[in-house]
Write a protein that holds these residues in place. Structure first.
Motif, PDB file in Angstrom:
ATOM      1  N   VAL A   6       0.856  -1.186   0.000  1.00 15.08           N
ATOM      2  CA  VAL A   6       0.000   0.000   0.000  1.00 15.08           C
ATOM      3  C   VAL A   6       0.889   1.231   0.000  1.00 15.08           C
ATOM      4  O   VAL A   6       1.639   1.467   0.943  1.00 15.08           O
ATOM      5  CB  VAL A   6      -0.928   0.019   1.236  1.00 15.08           C
ATOM      6  CG1 VAL A   6      -1.794   1.276   1.228  1.00 15.08           C
ATOM      7  CG2 VAL A   6      -1.784  -1.233   1.280  1.00 15.08           C
ATOM      8  N   ASN A   7       0.826   1.988  -1.090  1.00 17.95           N
ATOM      9  CA  ASN A   7       1.685   3.174  -1.261  1.00 17.95           C
ATOM     10  C   ASN A   7       3.150   2.831  -0.996  1.00 17.95           C
ATOM     11  O   ASN A   7       3.864   3.583  -0.352  1.00 17.95           O
ATOM     12  CB  ASN A   7       1.234   4.322  -0.362  1.00 17.95           C
ATOM     13  CG  ASN A   7      -0.021   4.983  -0.874  1.00 17.95           C
ATOM     14  OD1 ASN A   7      -0.468   4.743  -1.983  1.00 17.95           O
ATOM     15  ND2 ASN A   7      -0.608   5.818  -0.044  1.00 17.95           N
ATOM     16  N   GLY A   8       3.569   1.667  -1.464  1.00 19.21           N
ATOM     17  CA  GLY A   8       4.956   1.248  -1.333  1.00 19.21           C
ATOM     18  C   GLY A   8       5.305   0.569  -0.029  1.00 19.21           C
ATOM     19  O   GLY A   8       6.425   0.094   0.139  1.00 19.21           O
ATOM     20  N   PRO A  31      -6.981   9.932   6.053  1.00 19.32           N
ATOM     21  CA  PRO A  31      -7.997   9.201   5.313  1.00 19.32           C
ATOM     22  C   PRO A  31      -7.348   8.291   4.287  1.00 19.32           C
ATOM     23  O   PRO A  31      -6.165   8.457   3.968  1.00 19.32           O
ATOM     24  CB  PRO A  31      -8.809  10.294   4.634  1.00 19.32           C
ATOM     25  CG  PRO A  31      -7.822  11.394   4.437  1.00 19.32           C
ATOM     26  CD  PRO A  31      -6.908  11.327   5.652  1.00 19.32           C
ATOM     27  N   LEU A  32      -8.098   7.370   3.754  1.00 21.36           N
ATOM     28  CA  LEU A  32      -7.518   6.443   2.791  1.00 21.36           C
ATOM     29  C   LEU A  32      -7.213   7.126   1.469  1.00 21.36           C
ATOM     30  O   LEU A  32      -6.276   6.758   0.782  1.00 21.36           O
ATOM     31  CB  LEU A  32      -8.444   5.253   2.573  1.00 21.36           C
ATOM     32  CG  LEU A  32      -8.628   4.367   3.804  1.00 21.36           C
ATOM     33  CD1 LEU A  32      -9.560   3.210   3.493  1.00 21.36           C
ATOM     34  CD2 LEU A  32      -7.296   3.852   4.316  1.00 21.36           C
ATOM     35  N   ARG A  33      -8.006   8.105   1.099  1.00 15.53           N
ATOM     36  CA  ARG A  33      -7.752   8.863  -0.127  1.00 15.53           C
ATOM     37  C   ARG A  33      -8.468  10.193  -0.020  1.00 15.53           C
ATOM     38  O   ARG A  33      -9.170  10.458   0.941  1.00 15.53           O
ATOM     39  CB  ARG A  33      -8.208   8.091  -1.364  1.00 15.53           C
ATOM     40  CG  ARG A  33      -9.705   7.921  -1.462  1.00 15.53           C
ATOM     41  CD  ARG A  33     -10.101   7.138  -2.716  1.00 15.53           C
ATOM     42  NE  ARG A  33     -11.530   7.206  -2.938  1.00 15.53           N
ATOM     43  CZ  ARG A  33     -12.154   8.150  -3.638  1.00 15.53           C
ATOM     44  NH1 ARG A  33     -11.463   9.118  -4.205  1.00 15.53           N
ATOM     45  NH2 ARG A  33     -13.466   8.138  -3.785  1.00 15.53           N
ATOM     46  N   ALA A  55     -12.769   3.706  -4.283  1.00 22.13           N
ATOM     47  CA  ALA A  55     -12.019   3.624  -5.536  1.00 22.13           C
ATOM     48  C   ALA A  55     -10.553   3.994  -5.330  1.00 22.13           C
ATOM     49  O   ALA A  55     -10.240   5.073  -4.839  1.00 22.13           O
ATOM     50  CB  ALA A  55     -12.646   4.523  -6.586  1.00 22.13           C
ATOM     51  N   VAL A  56      -9.666   3.068  -5.677  1.00 23.76           N
ATOM     52  CA  VAL A  56      -8.223   3.261  -5.569  1.00 23.76           C
ATOM     53  C   VAL A  56      -7.564   2.666  -6.806  1.00 23.76           C
ATOM     54  O   VAL A  56      -8.214   1.992  -7.609  1.00 23.76           O
ATOM     55  CB  VAL A  56      -7.646   2.591  -4.292  1.00 23.76           C
ATOM     56  CG1 VAL A  56      -8.183   3.267  -3.038  1.00 23.76           C
ATOM     57  CG2 VAL A  56      -7.934   1.103  -4.264  1.00 23.76           C
ATOM     58  N   ASP A  78      -2.384   1.848  -4.703  1.00 23.64           N
ATOM     59  CA  ASP A  78      -1.939   3.232  -4.626  1.00 23.64           C
ATOM     60  C   ASP A  78      -3.141   4.084  -4.244  1.00 23.64           C
ATOM     61  O   ASP A  78      -4.139   4.115  -4.960  1.00 23.64           O
ATOM     62  CB  ASP A  78      -1.364   3.678  -5.964  1.00 23.64           C
ATOM     63  CG  ASP A  78      -0.803   5.089  -5.929  1.00 23.64           C
ATOM     64  OD1 ASP A  78      -0.819   5.729  -4.857  1.00 23.64           O
ATOM     65  OD2 ASP A  78      -0.348   5.550  -6.983  1.00 23.64           O
ATOM     66  N   LEU A  79      -3.033   4.745  -3.107  1.00 24.22           N
ATOM     67  CA  LEU A  79      -4.128   5.574  -2.615  1.00 24.22           C
ATOM     68  C   LEU A  79      -4.084   6.983  -3.167  1.00 24.22           C
ATOM     69  O   LEU A  79      -4.942   7.800  -2.854  1.00 24.22           O
ATOM     70  CB  LEU A  79      -4.105   5.612  -1.075  1.00 24.22           C
ATOM     71  CG  LEU A  79      -4.156   4.246  -0.393  1.00 24.22           C
ATOM     72  CD1 LEU A  79      -4.045   4.407   1.110  1.00 24.22           C
ATOM     73  CD2 LEU A  79      -5.394   3.496  -0.783  1.00 24.22           C
ATOM     74  N   GLY A  80      -3.094   7.296  -3.992  1.00 21.11           N
ATOM     75  CA  GLY A  80      -2.986   8.625  -4.580  1.00 21.11           C
ATOM     76  C   GLY A  80      -2.352   9.604  -3.617  1.00 21.11           C
ATOM     77  O   GLY A  80      -1.859   9.249  -2.558  1.00 21.11           O
TER      78      GLY A  80
END
Length: 86
Positions: A6-8, A31-33, A55-56, A78-80
């Protein structure tokens, strides 16, 4: 248990759960995104695929619903950009 990236960062989660459940239970990222236009915090809500709040980007595919996607070993999520726009 499987490793989800998750995000690396690796997180260890039970096999057979959804990506949304894994993010809610095993990730300390809140937050998650963020919403693309308003930047408001977002996280899984309905957990049945109707609201799209989960949505991710999963394995390079954007806008995947985490609640409908089962985890698998080595999956990349990737959560952005969590501090600004996606």
């Amino acid at each position: 248990m499987v490793v989800l990236i998750v995000n690396g960062e690796p997180i260890h989660v039970p096999a057979g759960i959804s990506v949304a459940a894994a993010l809610l239970s095993y990730s300390d990222q809140r937050p998650l995104r963020r919403a693309a236009f308003s930047g408001s915090p977002r996280a899984p809500y309905c957990l049945m695929g109707a609201c799209f709040e989960c949505a991710v980007c999963i394995d390079g595919q954007p806008d995947r619903r985490a609640c409908l996607t089962q985890v698998r070993a080595g999956m990349h999520v990737d959560l952005g950009d969590r501090d600004g726009d996606l």
